[in-house]
Design an enzyme around this catalytic site. Sequence first.
Site, PDB file in Angstrom:
ATOM      1  N   ASN A  84     -14.205   9.141  -1.561  1.00 41.28           N
ATOM      2  CA  ASN A  84     -14.886   8.016  -2.198  1.00 41.28           C
ATOM      3  C   ASN A  84     -14.559   6.807  -1.340  1.00 41.28           C
ATOM      4  O   ASN A  84     -13.395   6.550  -1.091  1.00 41.28           O
ATOM      5  CB  ASN A  84     -14.332   7.739  -3.600  1.00 41.28           C
ATOM      6  N   CYS A  98       0.311   3.629   3.311  1.00 48.93           N
ATOM      7  CA  CYS A  98       0.775   3.264   4.643  1.00 48.93           C
ATOM      8  C   CYS A  98       2.087   4.009   4.898  1.00 48.93           C
ATOM      9  O   CYS A  98       2.756   4.436   3.957  1.00 48.93           O
ATOM     10  CB  CYS A  98       1.008   1.747   4.719  1.00 48.93           C
ATOM     11  N   HIS A 110      -6.686   1.792   1.571  1.00 48.14           N
ATOM     12  CA  HIS A 110      -6.308   2.608   2.732  1.00 48.14           C
ATOM     13  C   HIS A 110      -7.276   3.792   2.898  1.00 48.14           C
ATOM     14  O   HIS A 110      -7.625   4.431   1.906  1.00 48.14           O
ATOM     15  CB  HIS A 110      -4.876   3.130   2.520  1.00 48.14           C
ATOM     16  N   CYS A 126       0.827  -1.204   0.000  1.00 52.36           N
ATOM     17  CA  CYS A 126       0.000   0.000   0.000  1.00 52.36           C
ATOM     18  C   CYS A 126       0.866   1.261   0.000  1.00 52.36           C
ATOM     19  O   CYS A 126       1.693   1.451   0.883  1.00 52.36           O
ATOM     20  CB  CYS A 126      -0.913  -0.006   1.227  1.00 52.36           C
ATOM     21  N   HIS A 140      -8.654   7.081   2.857  1.00 46.87           N
ATOM     22  CA  HIS A 140      -8.139   8.345   2.352  1.00 46.87           C
ATOM     23  C   HIS A 140      -9.211   9.081   1.567  1.00 46.87           C
ATOM     24  O   HIS A 140     -10.209   8.491   1.149  1.00 46.87           O
ATOM     25  CB  HIS A 140      -6.912   8.123   1.456  1.00 46.87           C
TER      26      HIS A 140
HETATM   27 ZN   LIG Z   1      -2.269   1.292   3.697  1.00 47.48          ZN
END
Ligand SMILES: [Zn+2]
Length: 359
Positions: free
Chosen positions: A156, A73, A167, A70, A169
């Site tokens: 979204n 992260c 993740h 990811c 966001h």
């Molecule tokens: Zn992440």
Amino acid sequence: MKKTSTRLADGRELIYYDLRDDTVRDAVDRRPLERTVTTSEIRHDVLLGDAVAVASHRQGRTYHPPADECPLCPTRGDHLTEIPDSAYDVVVFENRFPSLAGDSGRCEVVCFTSDHNASFADLTDEQARLVLDAWTDRTGELSQLPSVTQVFCFENRGEEIGVTLGHPHGQIYAYPFVTPRTTLMLRSLAAHKNATGGENLFDAVLRRELAGERVVLTTDHWAAFVPYAAHWPYEVHLYPRRRVPDLLALDEAARTEFPQVYLELLRRFDRIFDGEDGQSTGSTRPTPYIAAWHQAPFGALDGFHGVVRDDFALHLELFTIRRTSGKLKFLAGSESGMSVFINDVPPERAAERLREVAS
Ligand SMILES: [Zn+2]
């Protein structure tokens, strides 16, 4: 709140927003990143009077990476991500694959927490307040850029909405023009103001909704309701009770109360479909949603007769594209072809359901 601004290896700006004032952020981006070539172009549709951002470089962007790769992260060991530090509270950075860039505006990513498996609804009040402060700060900073006319903070959530990174966001789009939806609202505002000898349409709508049957929740400083002509199966509009044009003008009392109100709305959204498919409560997939902040554009509002910036009402529109636990609302012929929405859930029923699932 402490704010630390730095640059990523390819020159993009990254800003840490920290809860603790003694936090030190000095980690350096160790990735061998080359500057991305952004080729976004705004094309105006002369028939519709709206605009399309054409961004061909976005085809190569990161798509559903595994959790251990990811990019949102924090950096840990050899896993080098967009965030150089090994932890963060809230972080904002320029999107590597922006839809808008240069003279065409700017796109930023807002990471709500370093916890990959959380969602906005899982945040503490303190963390949600920090996100609000970050949105507010970015609105102020982006409004200073010569190419920026309107700042749009949004989230979204869910693969169904097309989210390519799991993740938690959101994003901020800073547009070089007044967007079509805001243009429509400003036109309605101007027409109503002129027709009524000065009444504010946002005030009239809020007053009418608060007296009706579609109220979802109210507090001292906020009011949430399903609008009379909701476009989506479940759609809530959240307004500060004291009208302000943007996040920067929100007073301390409303800011303090925001986390409990917004987190409650998101948690209710996650419970809308509970039990619907005969499954036990909590087993339904998280509700996909879009949360969209509407703010007044910056600069003169020429062309909207008699309307000034302060007439606009900051508000958040939260809606899901899910109709029932197993069905999504698609923008098909009538919606996509003619901009006429067909809503299968009566707004009064949606409001009732959103009250039933209160904490
Ligand atoms: Zn992440």
